[in-house]
Design an enzyme around this catalytic site. Structure first.
Site, mmCIF file in Angstrom:
data_model
loop_
_atom_site.group_PDB
_atom_site.id
_atom_site.type_symbol
_atom_site.label_atom_id
_atom_site.label_comp_id
_atom_site.label_asym_id
_atom_site.label_seq_id
_atom_site.Cartn_x
_atom_site.Cartn_y
_atom_site.Cartn_z
ATOM 1 C CE LYS A 66 -4.128 -2.064 2.038
ATOM 2 N NZ LYS A 66 -5.125 -2.030 3.125
ATOM 3 N N GLY A 129 -3.741 -0.367 17.370
ATOM 4 C CA GLY A 129 -2.835 -0.578 16.242
ATOM 5 C C GLY A 129 -2.458 0.741 15.604
ATOM 6 C CB ALA A 130 0.098 2.736 15.306
ATOM 7 C CE1 TYR A 222 -10.706 -9.239 5.297
ATOM 8 C CE2 TYR A 222 -11.262 -11.441 4.540
ATOM 9 C CZ TYR A 222 -10.581 -10.268 4.374
ATOM 10 O OH TYR A 222 -9.752 -10.113 3.292
HETATM 11 P P1 NDP Z 1 0.460 -3.556 9.706
HETATM 12 O O1 NDP Z 1 1.439 -4.688 9.621
HETATM 13 O O2 NDP Z 1 0.725 -2.299 8.973
HETATM 14 O O3 NDP Z 1 0.299 -3.125 11.276
HETATM 15 C C1 NDP Z 1 0.131 -4.113 12.255
HETATM 16 C C2 NDP Z 1 -0.227 -3.447 13.597
HETATM 17 O O4 NDP Z 1 -0.606 -4.490 14.485
HETATM 18 C C3 NDP Z 1 0.910 -2.684 14.251
HETATM 19 O O5 NDP Z 1 0.375 -1.571 14.925
HETATM 20 C C4 NDP Z 1 1.465 -3.715 15.246
HETATM 21 O O6 NDP Z 1 2.041 -3.126 16.389
HETATM 22 C C5 NDP Z 1 0.200 -4.423 15.666
HETATM 23 N N1 NDP Z 1 0.387 -5.794 16.132
HETATM 24 C C6 NDP Z 1 0.840 -6.848 15.422
HETATM 25 N N2 NDP Z 1 0.817 -7.969 16.192
HETATM 26 C C7 NDP Z 1 0.335 -7.603 17.403
HETATM 27 C C8 NDP Z 1 0.068 -8.297 18.612
HETATM 28 N N3 NDP Z 1 0.306 -9.613 18.744
HETATM 29 N N4 NDP Z 1 -0.431 -7.609 19.661
HETATM 30 C C9 NDP Z 1 -0.677 -6.274 19.552
HETATM 31 N N5 NDP Z 1 -0.434 -5.557 18.437
HETATM 32 C C10 NDP Z 1 0.060 -6.209 17.365
HETATM 33 O O7 NDP Z 1 -0.954 -4.200 9.319
HETATM 34 P P2 NDP Z 1 -2.210 -3.424 8.721
HETATM 35 O O8 NDP Z 1 -2.386 -2.194 9.529
HETATM 36 O O9 NDP Z 1 -2.082 -3.303 7.259
HETATM 37 O O10 NDP Z 1 -3.414 -4.465 8.988
HETATM 38 C C11 NDP Z 1 -3.922 -4.700 10.280
HETATM 39 C C12 NDP Z 1 -5.109 -5.642 10.218
HETATM 40 O O11 NDP Z 1 -6.214 -5.033 9.559
HETATM 41 C C13 NDP Z 1 -4.822 -6.949 9.450
HETATM 42 O O12 NDP Z 1 -5.367 -8.009 10.206
HETATM 43 C C14 NDP Z 1 -5.581 -6.780 8.155
HETATM 44 O O13 NDP Z 1 -6.022 -8.032 7.630
HETATM 45 C C15 NDP Z 1 -6.765 -5.930 8.614
HETATM 46 N N6 NDP Z 1 -7.373 -5.153 7.510
HETATM 47 C C16 NDP Z 1 -8.676 -5.430 7.168
HETATM 48 C C17 NDP Z 1 -9.299 -4.729 6.160
HETATM 49 C C18 NDP Z 1 -10.712 -5.039 5.806
HETATM 50 O O14 NDP Z 1 -11.169 -4.608 4.733
HETATM 51 N N7 NDP Z 1 -11.451 -5.732 6.653
HETATM 52 C C19 NDP Z 1 -8.586 -3.657 5.413
HETATM 53 C C20 NDP Z 1 -7.240 -3.408 5.883
HETATM 54 C C21 NDP Z 1 -6.664 -4.159 6.884
HETATM 55 P P3 NDP Z 1 3.600 -2.645 16.438
HETATM 56 O O15 NDP Z 1 3.620 -1.253 15.842
HETATM 57 O O16 NDP Z 1 3.920 -2.691 17.866
HETATM 58 O O17 NDP Z 1 4.372 -3.644 15.613
#
Ligand code: NDP
Length: 276
Positions: A66, A129-130, A222
């Site tokens: 993205k 999340g960020a 999902y």
């Molecule tokens: P990224 O990899 O960009 O970000 C992941 C985030 O999750 C970070 O903030 C990370 O924290 C945090 N994280 C990862 N593992 C853990 C954990 N075990 N405990 C707590 N925090 C955690 O992913 P995206 O933002 O692109 O996607 C996030 C989710 O959203 C995915 O599951 C994706 O499938 C879903 N999604 C769904 C969509 C839909 O249409 N339904 C559209 C877009 C996304 P840190 O910064 O500390 O690493």
């Protein structure tokens, strides 16, 4: 030749987008194809160019491309600029021009407000999340006028950076970062899990006291059933909903951008829920 669209990512085999767009095409009586394309991690741009050379009219872009999609755009929507990331391309007649948009925010907000029927205005909202997903949705949530907009992330500094980057796009909403250790002191009407924790069957750091009784817990993930996040929220008395509606709504927005028609989303959401 019929119009061609695609979703480009890596991995991509799991993507439900072809089913969603096939359902839209049937519903609208349109003829178009929608492919899954796995781009090599080192050649996203080359993959997009090849698809376009072969007649592609537009594309969706998913993990992990993205940010590269945003960089490839020659023209951007305001919502893509706010996110700093793009998930939808429109290819025009000029072979060098790429319009890059981000439909994640509108997809989430429409699902919550119109499909689930929960208002965001005047509500206390927490986003966990960020990463890219939070970047994509925060400005759209702010545009709804919540009473409070909080972000909490495992890595505090990432959430701070995200809010600093997005603050020009948050409509003077009271947006702030909450340390996960301080979450037990807060309560929210709407808690959105935008972490990827559910992907691995993990629970993001969120205490059950965060969920207001009768509030909404929304997991962007999902197809994983009752995730640990949704189970915790449900046990705390919140309504638990997964992200399939968001996926369909962002696809509908792409369809609108590409074909100028907005399909009915409710029957497609129901179809996918039955299939998952
Ligand atoms: P990224 O990899 O960009 O970000 C992941 C985030 O999750 C970070 O903030 C990370 O924290 C945090 N994280 C990862 N593992 C853990 C954990 N075990 N405990 C707590 N925090 C955690 O992913 P995206 O933002 O692109 O996607 C996030 C989710 O959203 C995915 O599951 C994706 O499938 C879903 N999604 C769904 C969509 C839909 O249409 N339904 C559209 C877009 C996304 P840190 O910064 O500390 O690493």
């Amino acid at each position: 030749m019929i119009d061609q669209y695609a979703v480009i990512g890596n991995p991509i085999a799991h993507s439900r987008s072809p089913e969603i767009h096939a359902a839209f095409a049937r519903q609208l009586g349109h003829q178009f194809s929608y492919l899954r394309i796995e781009a090599p991690l080192c050649d996203f741009v080359g993959t997009v160019r090849a698809f376009r050379r072969d007649g592609g009219k537009g594309a969706n872009v998913t993990v992990p491309f993205k940010l590269e999609a945003f960089a490839m755009g020659t023209d951007h929507s305001q919502r893509a600029i706010a996110a700093g990331a793009a998930n939808t391309f429109c290819f025009g007649l000029d072979p060098d021009a790429v319009f890059a948009d981000n439909t994640d925010g509108v997809g989430l907000v429409r699902d919550i407000r119109q499909n689930i029927g929960v208002p965001i205005a005047q509500r206390r909202v927490l986003v966990l999340g960020a990463g890219g997903a939070t970047r994509g949705v925060l400005a759209a949530l702010a545009a709804e006028g919540p009473a409070e907009l909080a972000v909490a992330n495992r890595t505090f500094s990432t959430a701070q950076q995200l809010l600093a980057d997005l603050s020009p796009y948050l409509n003077d909403i009271r947006a702030h970062v909450v340390d996960v250790a301080a979450l037990p002191e807060h309560r929210f009407d709407l808690v959105i899990n935008a972490t990827s924790a559910s992907l691995f069957g993990d629970l993001p750091l969120v205490p059950p006291t965060c969920f207001d009784l009768g509030g909404l817990a929304y997991d962007m993930m999902y197809g994983k059933g009752l995730t640990p996040f949704l189970a915790l929220a449900q046990a705390a008395g919140a309504q638990a909903v997964d992200g399939i509606g968001m996926l369909v709504e962002q696809a509908a927005e792409s369809c609108w951008l590409w074909r100028g028609v907005r399909p009915e989303t409710k029957p497609v959401i129901a179809m996918l829920k039955r299939a998952l």
